[in-house]
Design a protein around this motif. Structure first.
Motif, PDB file in Angstrom:
ATOM      1  N   GLY A 176     -11.069  10.023  30.350  1.00  8.39           N
ATOM      2  CA  GLY A 176     -12.419  10.096  30.912  1.00  8.39           C
ATOM      3  C   GLY A 176     -12.580   9.277  32.180  1.00  8.39           C
ATOM      4  N   LEU A 177     -11.973   8.106  32.222  1.00  3.34           N
ATOM      5  CA  LEU A 177     -12.060   7.267  33.426  1.00  3.34           C
ATOM      6  C   LEU A 177     -11.343   7.930  34.602  1.00  3.34           C
ATOM      7  N   LEU A 178     -10.168   8.521  34.345  1.00  3.06           N
ATOM      8  CA  LEU A 178      -9.423   9.188  35.414  1.00  3.06           C
ATOM      9  C   LEU A 178     -10.133  10.453  35.881  1.00  3.06           C
ATOM     10  N   ALA A 179     -10.831  11.118  34.975  1.00  2.56           N
ATOM     11  CA  ALA A 179     -11.546  12.350  35.325  1.00  2.56           C
ATOM     12  C   ALA A 179     -12.604  12.110  36.403  1.00  2.56           C
ATOM     13  N   GLU A 180     -13.048  10.878  36.535  1.00  5.79           N
ATOM     14  CA  GLU A 180     -14.041  10.549  37.565  1.00  5.79           C
ATOM     15  C   GLU A 180     -13.467  10.715  38.973  1.00  5.79           C
ATOM     16  N   PHE A 181     -12.141  10.849  39.095  1.00  4.31           N
ATOM     17  CA  PHE A 181     -11.500  10.876  40.407  1.00  4.31           C
ATOM     18  C   PHE A 181     -10.929  12.243  40.780  1.00  4.31           C
ATOM     19  N   VAL A 182     -11.287  13.275  40.056  1.00  2.00           N
ATOM     20  CA  VAL A 182     -10.819  14.623  40.384  1.00  2.00           C
ATOM     21  C   VAL A 182     -12.017  15.542  40.564  1.00  2.00           C
ATOM     22  N   ASP A 183     -11.818  16.626  41.317  1.00  2.55           N
ATOM     23  CA  ASP A 183     -12.907  17.562  41.606  1.00  2.55           C
ATOM     24  C   ASP A 183     -13.424  18.271  40.359  1.00  2.55           C
ATOM     25  N   ASP A 184     -12.539  18.573  39.427  1.00  4.28           N
ATOM     26  CA  ASP A 184     -12.909  19.270  38.197  1.00  4.28           C
ATOM     27  C   ASP A 184     -12.596  18.358  37.015  1.00  4.28           C
ATOM     28  N   PRO A 185     -13.522  17.457  36.638  1.00  3.67           N
ATOM     29  CA  PRO A 185     -13.239  16.491  35.576  1.00  3.67           C
ATOM     30  C   PRO A 185     -12.825  17.134  34.252  1.00  3.67           C
ATOM     31  N   GLY A 186     -13.358  18.303  33.929  1.00  2.41           N
ATOM     32  CA  GLY A 186     -13.018  18.967  32.676  1.00  2.41           C
ATOM     33  C   GLY A 186     -11.574  19.420  32.605  1.00  2.41           C
ATOM     34  N   ARG A 187     -10.941  19.541  33.758  1.00  5.75           N
ATOM     35  CA  ARG A 187      -9.553  20.006  33.797  1.00  5.75           C
ATOM     36  C   ARG A 187      -8.621  19.081  33.022  1.00  5.75           C
ATOM     37  N   GLN A 214      -4.357  -6.029  33.046  1.00  2.13           N
ATOM     38  CA  GLN A 214      -3.687  -5.859  34.336  1.00  2.13           C
ATOM     39  C   GLN A 214      -3.442  -4.370  34.573  1.00  2.13           C
ATOM     40  N   VAL A 215      -3.758  -3.890  35.768  1.00  4.24           N
ATOM     41  CA  VAL A 215      -3.531  -2.483  36.112  1.00  4.24           C
ATOM     42  C   VAL A 215      -2.716  -2.425  37.395  1.00  4.24           C
ATOM     43  N   ILE A 255      -9.346   3.506  41.420  1.00  7.58           N
ATOM     44  CA  ILE A 255      -8.830   3.958  40.124  1.00  7.58           C
ATOM     45  C   ILE A 255      -8.387   2.747  39.303  1.00  7.58           C
ATOM     46  N   ALA A 256      -7.628   1.841  39.908  1.00  5.94           N
ATOM     47  CA  ALA A 256      -7.158   0.647  39.200  1.00  5.94           C
ATOM     48  C   ALA A 256      -8.335  -0.193  38.705  1.00  5.94           C
ATOM     49  N   GLU A 257      -9.313  -0.416  39.573  1.00  2.00           N
ATOM     50  CA  GLU A 257     -10.472  -1.227  39.192  1.00  2.00           C
ATOM     51  C   GLU A 257     -11.280  -0.556  38.087  1.00  2.00           C
ATOM     52  N   VAL A 308     -10.282   1.636  35.787  1.00  2.00           N
ATOM     53  CA  VAL A 308      -9.564   1.593  34.513  1.00  2.00           C
ATOM     54  C   VAL A 308      -9.594   0.165  33.950  1.00  2.00           C
ATOM     55  N   ALA A 309      -9.385  -0.821  34.795  1.00  2.00           N
ATOM     56  CA  ALA A 309      -9.384  -2.218  34.331  1.00  2.00           C
ATOM     57  C   ALA A 309     -10.727  -2.601  33.721  1.00  2.00           C
ATOM     58  N   THR A 310     -11.820  -2.231  34.367  1.00  2.00           N
ATOM     59  CA  THR A 310     -13.137  -2.617  33.855  1.00  2.00           C
ATOM     60  C   THR A 310     -13.640  -1.667  32.776  1.00  2.00           C
ATOM     61  N   GLY A 311     -13.210  -0.419  32.811  1.00  2.00           N
ATOM     62  CA  GLY A 311     -13.728   0.574  31.869  1.00  2.00           C
ATOM     63  C   GLY A 311     -13.047   0.609  30.518  1.00  2.00           C
ATOM     64  N   LEU A 312     -11.886  -0.021  30.397  1.00  2.00           N
ATOM     65  CA  LEU A 312     -11.179   0.029  29.108  1.00  2.00           C
ATOM     66  C   LEU A 312     -11.699  -0.979  28.101  1.00  2.00           C
ATOM     67  N   VAL A 313     -12.250  -2.080  28.562  1.00  2.00           N
ATOM     68  CA  VAL A 313     -12.789  -3.075  27.648  1.00  2.00           C
ATOM     69  C   VAL A 313     -14.217  -2.657  27.338  1.00  2.00           C
ATOM     70  N   PRO A 314     -14.483  -2.263  26.086  1.00  2.05           N
ATOM     71  CA  PRO A 314     -15.813  -1.751  25.756  1.00  2.05           C
ATOM     72  C   PRO A 314     -16.887  -2.822  25.876  1.00  2.05           C
ATOM     73  N   SER A 315     -18.049  -2.425  26.316  1.00  2.00           N
ATOM     74  CA  SER A 315     -19.179  -3.347  26.369  1.00  2.00           C
ATOM     75  C   SER A 315     -19.804  -3.417  24.985  1.00  2.00           C
ATOM     76  N   GLY A 316     -20.454  -4.522  24.704  1.00  5.51           N
ATOM     77  CA  GLY A 316     -21.131  -4.664  23.427  1.00  5.51           C
ATOM     78  C   GLY A 316     -20.157  -4.928  22.295  1.00  5.51           C
TER      79      GLY A 316
END
Length: 196
Positions: A92-103, A48-49, A21-23, A25-33
């Motif tokens: 959205g990044l945290l939703a990757e770590f739960v069974d029901d991301p839409g929740r 830092q996370v 989760i920490a990794e 969020v750290a890599t996913g918050l800085v937008p690519s491009g």
């Protein structure tokens, strides 16, 4: 510079998942491009996370939500405006770590708080740092290898800016420089002053 604290109820995630989760969020918050890779690398290096599992957590009459996140930014980033990007992105990044991301979009199970720190309230190198100091640190890799000034390119961070609609500019020695943000213009002006 971003400092992100993620609070998780004790025992909800194992150590490996907390680390992922920490990794993420750290890599996913800085937008690519958008910006040169050297600038993105500089921003990632200053992200830092920290993941916390509080011993005690009281959430009123309900159980603790799965995620509470505090994102601390320099106030110059304008945290209230930044929320439009960071709140949905973190959710959205945290939703990757739960069974029901839409929740996380249906129920308040991911709370995100954005805090702005006043100028000089962030420090490293044994001293308070200004927004221009932080921008210099983030863009150092780009500026060390940047090509000569180009039309429509911010000379500090390398972002492409449409000269026709640019709102942050500076005239110098017959050339018009465009900037993606006021802080990049400030860095440019400080470096011009130091060079003279």
């Amino acid at each position: 510079m971003m400092f992100i604290e993620i609070y998780l109820p004790a025992g909800r995630f194992d150590t490996g998942t907390r680390t992922r989760i920490a990794e993420r969020v750290a890599t996913g918050l800085v937008p690519s491009g958008g910006a040169p890779e050297a600038v993105l690398d500089g921003a990632r290096a200053m992200t830092q996370v920290v993941v916390h599992e509080p011993v005690a957590w009281h959430a009123g009459d309900s159980s603790a939500p799965p995620f509470v996140v505090r994102l601390t930014l320099p106030a110059s980033v304008k945290p209230a405006e930044a929320g439009g990007y960071y709140v949905p992105r973190i959710t959205g990044l945290l939703a990757e770590f739960v069974d029901d991301p839409g929740r996380l979009h249906r129920e308040p199970h991911a709370w995100v708080q954005i805090v702005g720190l006043d100028e000089g309230a962030i420090g490293a190198l044994g001293r308070p740092l200004s927004s221009t100091d932080l921008t210099r640190m983030i863009t150092a890799g780009y500026r060390e290898t940047a090509p000569a000034a180009q039309d429509g390119i911010d000379p500090v961070c390398g972002m492409r800016v449409d000269p026709a609609s640019a709102t942050v500019t500076h005239e110098h020695e017959g050339a018009t420089y465009v900037f993606c943000a006021p802080v990049c213009r400030e860095v440019f002006l400080e470096e011009l002053a130091a060079a003279s």
